[in-house]
Write an enzyme that holds these catalytic residues in place. Structure first.
Site, short mmCIF file in Angstrom:
data_model
loop_
_atom_site.label_atom_id
_atom_site.label_comp_id
_atom_site.label_asym_id
_atom_site.label_seq_id
_atom_site.Cartn_x
_atom_site.Cartn_y
_atom_site.Cartn_z
N GLU A 242 79.19 -76.58 -28.28
CA GLU A 242 78.81 -75.02 -28.21
C GLU A 242 77.58 -74.63 -28.45
OE1 GLU A 242 81.56 -72.82 -31.02
OE2 GLU A 242 79.74 -71.57 -31.44
N CYS B 163 87.19 -68.85 -32.02
CA CYS B 163 86.31 -69.74 -32.89
C CYS B 163 86.26 -71.02 -32.62
CB CYS B 163 86.51 -69.55 -34.49
SG CYS B 163 87.56 -68.04 -34.86
N GLU C 183 86.93 -55.46 -33.33
CA GLU C 183 87.39 -55.61 -31.88
C GLU C 183 88.73 -55.51 -31.53
OE1 GLU C 183 86.27 -59.56 -30.21
OE2 GLU C 183 86.77 -58.96 -28.29
N SER D 34 88.56 -63.10 -27.47
CA SER D 34 87.53 -62.34 -28.27
C SER D 34 86.34 -62.66 -27.75
CB SER D 34 88.05 -62.69 -29.73
OG SER D 34 86.70 -62.11 -30.41
N GLU E 204 85.54 -59.37 -35.66
CA GLU E 204 86.80 -59.51 -34.63
C GLU E 204 88.09 -58.57 -35.07
OE1 GLU E 204 87.28 -63.65 -34.53
OE2 GLU E 204 89.11 -63.71 -33.40
N LYS F 164 81.61 -78.44 -31.38
CA LYS F 164 80.66 -77.47 -31.88
C LYS F 164 79.31 -78.11 -31.37
CE LYS F 164 82.30 -74.12 -34.16
NZ LYS F 164 83.64 -73.91 -33.73
N CYS G 53 90.57 -76.48 -38.42
CA CYS G 53 89.56 -77.15 -38.51
C CYS G 53 89.58 -78.35 -39.47
CB CYS G 53 88.52 -76.17 -38.85
SG CYS G 53 88.14 -74.98 -37.91
N GLU H 207 74.98 -69.33 -23.04
CA GLU H 207 75.44 -68.08 -23.37
C GLU H 207 74.84 -67.60 -24.58
OE1 GLU H 207 77.45 -70.29 -21.86
OE2 GLU H 207 78.54 -69.59 -20.32
#
Lengths: 580, 510
Positions: A360, A298, A281, A318, A278, A357, A502, A365
């Site tokens: 996710e 994230c 990036e 990102s 990251e 999550k 989190c 993808e």
């Protein structure tokens, strides 16, 4: 200061507070259900009623403002009787299945019934019957257990500003549901799970993958690999009745081994990996290759919300996968090759503080060659339940280190769990990668703390990098409205969907009673556990993690390289569920 | 124009009408006398907007509030809160933005007072709101009206358009500094939206659920701004107060309840419909003079006042003067003015059940006592009327009723147990007969009577054929017989018989 009389004794209290607050100062905790200190006043459960002299009916103490000379009685026979009766009315319409309920022993309704002294049920009438909505990979809605306190509705609307759920129907038929009677699966729900954390009963719960995980653990043909997120270790102790504020890292690792996992890796390792990618990036974008501001990716609930509500900002987000998905990718490629096992025979289970999550993990993808990388994602609560049901008492366990080669992490990775942590970690690395100099003052106070929106700047070799940190999707909305108008105000933005980051995730343990799950002091304690761990580490910058260096040398090549692109990055597409 | 009191005018027009006996028209002063769609009829023939003109030219806002206070007018929506005080609270709030709301969400079954007032005289409502707006310092009015009143909505819209055109609405009304405009919000059919805080939520586009009070709308109403909410009938009275003076308004009525009240009379009564009487008129005058008594020579059993959440009064309350305090003392409420006459053929347990069925389905579902409690009451009453009543039911119902009354969030819940509690209080014997003797004196509850065949029977056999329990025996053209031991009390024989030969019997002494 004004004078009020509570149970015939005078007290001096500040003006503008409610009866409930005044009573608390006087040492009386008035029982309540729909009240939550951080949500708006609802006044629906009527459990917190008191008698006020001169007022004809009982007053709901959560909403009733005090007045000078007010005479309040919190515990008269009539009030006690009415409170008990009201809780009985709730119970009359609630399934009597406490002993097979997920919330058994940690249920606010149970506690309340005990508190007000319910001994029998008054009316044996019709009880509501609804089908469970368990189609969503994240949230289960069991309306039979709902007491209609409305905390979830307020949480979703006021703090997260998603407004995925509201009350539907009237009277006894009222229930909580997404719009148009949709399942949570098809709704605009971001899967953050904050509704679950404020639910007093088991009406809203995470979708449970405990059974599946135990099945995997008993499957001899599989190599079982676990990973745990930073904030899990900062909160799992609470599940065992321990005080918050201690990092249970080694004990958790050892417990997972005892559960039967062959390898226990650390999501913090891949947090370091995320930071290297990251930060690279970001520096790349700063050089003109890509849109600014760059927004972190994230937080899975933020991802879902972004694709639905902010799809115009997709170029700004990102492309890095979350640490969980990065580690899962590495487990099923690099690690599989290393131990010479077909990745199909590896079961990768993630223990996260997060409900989203789960969503996710199922994102297509993120498939690699058509294969899911994270097989199951479980919450801290589910981990706690698994350990308890296996007779593993975390505080009694002798700690163990994570397994190599995906177990070592820097201090930067530890603080990923707290709001501002990703920003701090990324800037520690970005600064050094860009300047080649050593960053001395690595604790960035600008990014720390629990204000909804934090701003700061850092000088990177003459370039001023302006950043913002937000937690809670409601706060994200504020900053994103700014970004839509002015793309140049910030260079880098960290967004965490859950309040506190989190550590306040939707999958974290319930605490005590009466809605303290979403309590700022609790979040501070959990955060402290992580900040302390960061401080105690020798390596505190992600790019200095030797195992990360080794991973690039042996397998990935360079950050943002071809392999990294395939395994560590992803892409997004707009989603428009009905109702947007 | 010659000064003729509206009531005189009304009497002149409806001279021969038996309804006009004892009536006094203030709120409905123009209804039926002017063309509601013609603003000029209102202006020239009903002294329309004259009160507004006087208020705007001669009076300071605080004087207006003072006059309303002096008139003694109290909220006609049901609770009877002094209107002048409500105005004063709103006027005292410091805010650049304030709202005036007309609550036209008339939801009581059988009530159409507000509807008649709006359909028959929309400009009076608007004029009242304009005066209210001026008094409290509001710039915006909202009429919240149920969508089920399309004609009323249409007439309001026409009235607003005409008033705007004539300069009674908009910027600098009648050349004064006062600017005010009104808009209409349609309700979607929830009874609870007649509760002022639920109504405000609904105006804001939120789910129609009440908010805890305090804070009251006077300080925290529509979009958090100070808001004055009054009922249609209250607004309709305002013009009269300023036209004829607060004193002449206060001259009508009783000591604490001034003016008149519009009622909707329904049920077992000869003359049903709307009527307006001075406060203090007795129930007896209403039932036997205006209402013309009970049809078919039946005996009066009860008068239920105040809509679905009012109480059931007995014959002994016939001398009760109708005002807020007396009705409350008798165990009922004024409500918005529903009045249902019940004769001896009605079962009071069944009546209570009927009203609870209404309130339980109209409960918004927000607060526990109302949401859960009304359902439990309804279930228990259903059980009792079906012969499943148990010892202790009455006591349980009384306890639950009291708790719902005292702990519910809004007026709906706080008054929902009224039909239950007042009927238990006044007709306890009937409840006991239902529960212990399994008998319904009024022969309404099908399961609580015996079915017998009398001498009207021609022996057609129709009852025998429909009986699902083969409890009826008899040969063709001979009188049939019901075996009570086999009878399941489905009442099919009773409904089938064309000769009134199947009758219900209770065996209870008269």
């Amino acid at each position: 200061m004004i004078k009020v009389y509570i149970n015939d004794k005078p007290y001096d209290v500040v003006e503008g507070i409610t009866i409930m607050q005044a009573a608390a100062m006087a040492g009386y905790k008035i029982p309540s259900l729909c009240y939550h200190p951080r949500l708006s006043i609802y006044g629906g459960c009527r459990v917190c009623i008191v008698e006020v002299e001169g007022v004809k009916n009982f007053a709901a103490s959560c909403s009733y403002p005090i007045k000078d000379g007010m005479k309040i009685r919190t515990n008269t026979e009539a009030v006690r009787k009415a409170r008990k009766e009201i809780v009985e009315l709730i119970l009359d319409n609630h399934p009597q299945d406490c002993n097979i309920c997920k919330r058994n022993g940690i249920c606010e309704l149970q506690n309340l019934a005990r508190e007000v002294g319910v001994e029998e049920r008054m009316f044996a009438g019709e009880r509501k019957r609804y089908d469970k909505d368990d189609a969503s990979p994240c949230v289960e809605n069991n309306q039979e257990k709902c007491v209609l306190c409305g905390r979830c509705v307020r949480m979703c609307a006021e703090i997260q500003k998603i407004r995925a759920i509201d009350f539907v129907n009237r009277g006894i038929k009222t229930r909580v549901s997404p719009a148009f009677d949709m399942s949570f699966k098809d709704s605009v729900c971001s899967c953050c799970g904050q509704c679950i954390t404020v639910c007093p009963t088991a009406a809203l719960t995470e979708k449970d993958y405990i059974k599946e995980t135990f099945e995997v653990l008993n499957d001899k043909s599989k190599i079982k690999v676990a990973q745990i997120a930073p904030s899990v270790r900062a909160a799992i102790g609470e599940f065992f009745g321990l005080k918050p504020g201690k990092n249970w890292e080694k004990e958790t690792a050892a417990s997972l081994k005892k559960l039967g996992f062959d390898y226990v890796f650390d999501t913090q390792f891949s947090a370091d990996l995320t930071i290297v990618e990251e930060a690279s990036e970001f520096l790349d974008r700063l050089k003109g290759n890509g849109a600014l501001p760059m927004i972190t990716s994230c937080s899975s609930a933020w991802m879902k919300a972004m694709e639905q509500f902010y799809s115009d900002l997709i170029p700004n987000v990102s492309t890095c996968r979350s640490p969980m998905s990065m580690l899962s990718s590495i487990i099923k490629t690099y690690f599989a090759k290393k131990i010479n096992v077909d990745p199909k025979n590896i079961a990768s289970v993630a223990f996260m503080c997060c409900v989203a999550k789960k969503y996710e993990a199922a994102r297509e993808e993120l498939l690699i060659d058509g294969m899911r990388t994270t097989d199951y994602s479980l919450t801290t609560r589910e981990l706690g339940r698994m350990l308890k049901s296996s007779g593993i008492n975390l505080p009694d366990i002798k700690g163990e280190e994570f397994d190599s080669p995906l177990g070592q992490s820097s201090g930067a990775a530890t603080i990923f769990g707290v709001t501002g942590g990703v920003m701090e970690a990324a800037l520690r690395t970005a600064y050094e990668l860009a300047t080649g100099k050593t960053l001395i003052d690595i604790e960035m106070t600008q990014a720390r703390g629990f204000e909804g929106v934090k701003e700061g700047k850092i000088d990177v070799d003459g370039t001023e990098v302006r950043f913002a940190v937000v937690h809670g999707l409601g706060n994200a909305a504020k900053i994103l409205d700014v970004v839509r108008k002015d793309k140049n105000k910030y260079h880098f933005i960290e967004i965490m969907a859950c309040p506190g980051g989190c550590i306040g995730g939707g999958g974290q343990p319930y605490t005590a009673v009466n809605g303290q799950t979403f309590d700022i002091n609790l979040l501070k304690l959990r955060a402290q556990a992580l900040y302390d761990s960061d401080k105690s580490k020798i390596i505190r910058k992600s790019h200095e993690n030797p195992d990360i260096k080794k991973l690039y040398d042996e397998f990935l090549g360079t950050p943002l390289g071809e392999k990294a692109h395939k395994l560590l990055h992803t892409h997004y597409k707009p989603h428009f569920p009905k109702g947007i | 124009m010659p000064a003729m009191s509206v009531s005189e005018k009304f009497k002149k027009v409806f001279l021969d009408d038996k309804y006009s006996v004892g009536q006094e028209r203030v709120a409905l002063r123009n209804v039926g006398l002017i063309d509601p769609e013609n603003i000029y009829d209102y202006i020239y023939n009903a002294r329309g907007y004259q009160a507004l003109a006087e208020v705007l030219t001669d009076m300071k806002p605080e004087d207006v509030v003072e006059a309303v206070k002096k008139s003694g007018l109290r909220g006609r929506g049901g609770a009877g809160f002094p209107t002048g005080m409500k105005w004063e609270f709103t006027a005292k709030e410091k805010s650049l933005e304030k709202y005036v709301v007309c609550n036209a969400d008339e939801g009581d079954p059988g009530a159409f007072m507000d509807r008649s007032a709006i359909e028959g005289d929309p400009h009076s409502i608007l004029e009242g709101m304009l005066i209210g707006g001026y008094a409290v310092g509001a710039q915006k009015g909202i009429v919240y009206i149920r969508a089920e009143y399309p004609l009323a909505v249409e007439r309001l819209e026409k009235a607003f358009c005409a008033a705007r055109k004539e300069g009674f609405l908009g910027e600098n009304i009648l050349g004064s500094d006062f600017s005010f405009d009104v808009e209409i919000r349609l309700g979607a059919g929830a009874f609870v939206c007649g509760e002022e805080t639920a109504l405000i939520n609904s105006i804001e586009g939120k789910r129609g659920m009440p908010r805890p009070r305090p804070p009251f709308p006077a300080s925290n109403g529509v979009f958090g701004k100070p808001t004055l909410v009054n009922n249609v009938e209250t607004w309709a009275n305002i013009g009269a107060i300023f036209l004829d003076g607060a004193d002449s308004f206060a001259a009508l009525g009783t000591e604490k309840s001034k003016g008149t009240k519009v009622f909707a009379l329904a049920g077992k009564i000869n003359n049903t419909g709307l009527f307006e009487v001075p406060m203090g008129t007795t129930l007896k005058e209403i039932v036997y003079e205006i209402g013309g008594g009970i049809p078919n020579g039946k005996k009066l059993k009860s008068v239920q006042t105040g809509g679905p959440s009012g109480g059931c009064l007995t014959e002994k309350f016939l001398e009760t003067k109708i005002d807020y305090e007396s009705l409350a003392a008798a165990g009922s409420i004024m409500g918005s003015g529903g009045m249902i006459v019940i004769d001896e053929d009605s079962c009071m347990v069944n009546i209570a059940k009927y009203f609870l069925e209404f309130t339980k389905s109209e409960s918004c579902g927000k607060c526990v006592p109302c949401r859960e409690g009304t359902t439990r009451i309804y279930e228990t009453l259903t059980r009792i009327t079906e012969g499943q009543g148990e010892e202790g039911d009455i006591e349980k119902l009384e306890l639950l009723g009291e708790i719902i009354k005292k702990s519910s969030l809004c007026g709906l819940g706080q008054s929902a147990p009224n039909p239950l509690l007042s009927s238990i209080k006044n007709f306890r014997k009937e409840y006991e007969e239902h529960i212990y003797l399994k008998r319904c004196r009024a022969k309404v509850c099908e399961k609580l009577v015996d079915y017998v065949i009398n001498d009207n029977c021609v022996g057609c056999g129709a009852c025998r054929r429909v009986c699902p329990a083969t409890a009826i025996d008899g040969t063709v053209k001979a009188k049939h017989y019901i075996y009570s031991a086999k009878c399941i009390k489905c009442a099919r024989c009773f409904k089938t018989c064309k000769f009134n030969a199947v009758v219900k019997e209770t065996g209870l002494p008269e």
